[in-house]
Design a protein around this motif. Structure first.
Motif, short mmCIF file in Angstrom:
data_model
loop_
_atom_site.label_atom_id
_atom_site.label_comp_id
_atom_site.label_asym_id
_atom_site.label_seq_id
_atom_site.Cartn_x
_atom_site.Cartn_y
_atom_site.Cartn_z
N VAL A 332 -24.19 -33.64 22.11
CA VAL A 332 -24.48 -32.22 21.91
C VAL A 332 -25.97 -32.02 22.17
O VAL A 332 -26.78 -32.90 21.90
N THR A 333 -26.32 -30.88 22.69
CA THR A 333 -27.73 -30.60 22.91
C THR A 333 -28.42 -30.37 21.56
O THR A 333 -27.87 -29.72 20.67
N ALA A 334 -29.62 -30.91 21.43
CA ALA A 334 -30.41 -30.70 20.21
C ALA A 334 -31.42 -29.58 20.41
O ALA A 334 -32.24 -29.33 19.53
N VAL A 335 -31.36 -28.93 21.57
CA VAL A 335 -32.28 -27.83 21.85
C VAL A 335 -31.56 -26.53 21.56
O VAL A 335 -30.88 -25.96 22.41
N MET A 336 -31.67 -26.08 20.33
CA MET A 336 -31.04 -24.83 19.88
C MET A 336 -31.67 -24.46 18.55
O MET A 336 -32.25 -25.30 17.86
N HIS A 337 -31.57 -23.20 18.20
CA HIS A 337 -32.11 -22.76 16.92
C HIS A 337 -31.40 -23.50 15.80
O HIS A 337 -30.18 -23.64 15.80
N ASN A 338 -32.17 -23.98 14.85
CA ASN A 338 -31.60 -24.83 13.80
C ASN A 338 -30.59 -24.09 12.93
O ASN A 338 -29.72 -24.72 12.32
N ASP A 339 -30.67 -22.77 12.87
CA ASP A 339 -29.69 -22.01 12.10
C ASP A 339 -28.31 -22.02 12.76
O ASP A 339 -27.31 -21.70 12.11
N LYS A 340 -28.26 -22.36 14.04
CA LYS A 340 -27.00 -22.37 14.78
C LYS A 340 -26.47 -23.78 15.04
O LYS A 340 -25.32 -23.94 15.48
N ALA A 341 -27.29 -24.78 14.78
CA ALA A 341 -26.97 -26.14 15.22
C ALA A 341 -25.65 -26.66 14.64
O ALA A 341 -24.74 -27.07 15.37
N ASP A 342 -25.51 -26.65 13.32
CA ASP A 342 -24.31 -27.23 12.72
C ASP A 342 -23.05 -26.42 13.03
O ASP A 342 -21.97 -26.99 13.19
N ARG A 343 -23.18 -25.11 13.11
CA ARG A 343 -22.01 -24.31 13.50
C ARG A 343 -21.57 -24.66 14.91
O ARG A 343 -20.36 -24.81 15.18
N ASN A 344 -22.50 -24.78 15.83
CA ASN A 344 -22.14 -25.15 17.20
C ASN A 344 -21.50 -26.53 17.25
O ASN A 344 -20.56 -26.76 18.02
N ILE A 345 -22.02 -27.44 16.44
CA ILE A 345 -21.43 -28.78 16.39
C ILE A 345 -20.00 -28.71 15.87
O ILE A 345 -19.09 -29.37 16.40
N MET A 346 -19.78 -27.90 14.83
CA MET A 346 -18.43 -27.77 14.28
C MET A 346 -17.47 -27.20 15.32
O MET A 346 -16.32 -27.66 15.46
N GLU A 347 -17.91 -26.20 16.07
CA GLU A 347 -17.04 -25.61 17.10
C GLU A 347 -16.72 -26.64 18.18
O GLU A 347 -15.62 -26.69 18.70
N ARG A 348 -17.70 -27.48 18.51
CA ARG A 348 -17.45 -28.55 19.50
C ARG A 348 -16.47 -29.57 18.93
O ARG A 348 -15.62 -30.10 19.68
N ALA A 349 -16.55 -29.85 17.63
CA ALA A 349 -15.60 -30.78 17.01
C ALA A 349 -14.17 -30.24 17.11
O ALA A 349 -13.22 -30.99 17.37
N LYS A 350 -14.01 -28.95 16.90
CA LYS A 350 -12.69 -28.34 17.05
C LYS A 350 -12.17 -28.52 18.48
O LYS A 350 -10.98 -28.82 18.69
N LEU A 351 -13.05 -28.31 19.45
CA LEU A 351 -12.65 -28.43 20.85
C LEU A 351 -12.21 -29.86 21.17
O LEU A 351 -11.23 -30.07 21.90
N ILE A 352 -12.94 -30.84 20.64
CA ILE A 352 -12.57 -32.24 20.87
C ILE A 352 -11.19 -32.53 20.29
O ILE A 352 -10.36 -33.19 20.91
N MET A 353 -10.94 -32.04 19.09
CA MET A 353 -9.63 -32.27 18.48
C MET A 353 -8.53 -31.58 19.28
O MET A 353 -7.44 -32.15 19.47
#
Length: 512
Positions: A332-353
């Motif tokens: 995952v890219t680490a270049v993003m506003h920190n307020d959005k980072a974990d939400r974006n990671i969670m959405e990517r986790a859903k996509l992987i599943m």
């Protein structure tokens, strides 16, 4: 959410040259000396003097690269500085050089790193330097932002480069001068000094488990569900207790908690992840810092073990982890506003599943760690990121249940390391780093269990092997965390387990 681009992967590796303390020291010394003497670049004599000075400093550079000076040991770094000033008290001191170096260091750490870099990467305020200078001065970790460690190192090295080069080019050799003989004795003295310090005072590394993992017989009815490892990067144990995290704390109370789960040394993210998912220590898997000189772990990982039984594991994390785990990482890219980072990671986790449906999914939530690094771990913003991670994990689990992925699943929630005071530092196991939150939850996990015996994160890989019915990774040393499960028993004696581990690693022939 975007994957880490090829440029970001390379940029992350380049940044580690400046972020990790050991490579930073020589780079900073060479760069500062060259910049200070920029007006002499056209003179051949300058480059001859510079080269001799660097040659003289090389043994000290090697010593500082080999030896850590963690926590209170960094105070002892000032003694060689004082000894050099006394031994060569007649040497001219270019105070402008040392003042320039100090100002450049403070500019790099406080403004370029603590403000400009974090603003561009995660959206930190342009005024972050107002807090960051305090964090740099208190920081005790193994990065370049450890002012109390870096200052005595680069001041001594600049002194050697400047004075040794000047004296030896001029051919001076009087009693008080920087002669070869006195300098060689000085280097030997520093080497003996460093050896004695580390032999007698550096005694807080976690003890390693000497034997390979004792195999455990799987239950008569092995679990069929998936396993999810949710890693809240850099989450301090005490700050988790302070946080309003109802979902995770409810899970912890209804599952199995390990209250004395210990991280690895050095407590750097890539090191800890490598040990967690190989079951062994840096000296074996080869990843000794976030600066990975040779890509890839040297031993089998849990992902290799799963492939042997036709199962799939994925690790969702930032670009740094690719250096260790390679193609098993979904970056995952680490270049993003920190307020959005974990939400974006969670959405990517859903996509992987949804798209890959792996048997094992490891998710690295990064906002807590990034807040600690950029704003400090003892401030409210850090605790708030833990609370946000709690809410996101609750949402993720609900999505898994709705989409049929959570049936009979086992969840492990943990941190890879804690964080110290200063710039959320971690590496040398200062207060707040060593012990991490760790608990399991699911239908295969005993309820309301609290294990107070000391454990290590090297137990993660063998426990995953047990849960997923896969062989142990070749060099796994951590014990399976059997206190969390109802059934299962050791099937080999300790001696047999050692031989088994050596057979798996290819060190002795099977049946020897």
């Amino acid at each position: 959410m975007k994957k880490a681009s090829r440029f970001e992967i390379v940029a992350a590796r380049c940044w580690n040259l400046l972020n990790e303390g050991k490579p930073f020291t020589p780079i900073f010394v060479i760069g500062t000396y060259a910049l200070y003497h920029m007006n002499q670049w056209g003179m051949a004599s300058f480059w001859g003097q510079f080269g001799l000075g660097l040659l003289a400093a090389l043994p000290l550079l090697a010593l500082y690269f080999y030896y850590d000076f963690p926590l209170f040991l960094r105070n002892y770094l000032w003694l060689p500085v004082v000894a050099a000033l006394v031994l060569w008290r007649d040497a001219p001191l270019d105070l402008g050089l040392y003042a320039t170096a100090t100002l450049l260091f403070l500019f790099f750490t406080i403004y370029f790193w603590g403000t400009f870099y974090y603003h561009l990467r995660i959206g930190t305020s342009w005024w972050n330097f107002k807090r960051f200078w305090k964090l740099v001065l208190k920081n005790s970790d193994s990065t370049s932002g450890n002012a109390q460690e870096q200052l005595p190192k680069f001041l001594l090295l600049l002194f050697v480069v400047d004075v040794a080069g000047g004296y030896w080019v001029d051919g001076s050799g009087s009693a008080g001068d920087f002669g070869w003989g006195s300098y060689c004795l000085f280097v030997v003295g520093v080497a003996v000094y460093a050896f004695i310090l580390h032999r007698n005072l550096f005694d807080w590394k976690p003890k390693e488990i000497p034997n390979y993992t004792v195999p455990v017989q799987p239950p008569e009815q092995p679990a069929k569900g998936k396993v999810f490892v949710l890693v809240i990067d850099g989450m301090r144990k005490d700050r988790f207790e302070e946080a309003d995290a109802p979902f995770l704390k409810r899970w912890r109370a209804a599952g199995a908690e390990y209250t004395q789960m210990e991280t690895l040394y050095p407590a750097r993210t890539v090191v800890c992840f490598s040990s967690m998912f190989t079951g062994t220590y840096p000296r074996e898997h080869g990843i000794t810092s976030n600066m990975v000189w040779k890509l890839g772990i040297k031993v089998e990982s849990i992902f290799d073990s799963l492939r042997k039984v036709g199962k799939v594991g994925r690790l969702l994390g930032i670009a740094h982890l690719i250096d260790s785990m390679g193609d098993d990482v979904e970056s995952v890219t680490a270049v993003m506003h920190n307020d959005k980072a974990d939400r974006n990671i969670m959405e990517r986790a859903k996509l992987i599943m949804a798209e890959q449906n792996p048997d094992l999914l490891i998710v690295q939530f990064i906002a807590t760690d990034q807040t600690g690094h950029s704003m400090g771990a003892l401030y409210d913003e850090y605790r708030q990121k833990i609370e946000e991670a709690d809410a996101l994990i609750a949402e993720f689990v609900q999505w898994l249940e709705v989409n049929g992925h959570a049936e009979d699943a086992t969840f492990i929630v943990c941190a890879d390391h804690g964080q110290a005071d200063g710039i959320g530092g971690h590496g040398h196991l200062d207060e707040g780093e060593r012990y991490v939150p760790f608990f399991m939850h699911g239908p295969n996990v005993r309820q309301g269990v609290k294990v107070d015996a000391k454990q290590s994160l090297v137990s993660v890989a063998p426990t995953l092997s047990y849960l997923l019915g896969a062989p142990l990774p070749s060099h796994s040393r951590g014990p399976v965390l059997m206190d969390a499960f109802e059934t299962g028993k050791t099937i080999k004696s300790e001696k047999e387990a050692v031989l088994h581990g050596q057979e798996e690693a290819g060190r002795i022939p099977a049946g020897a």
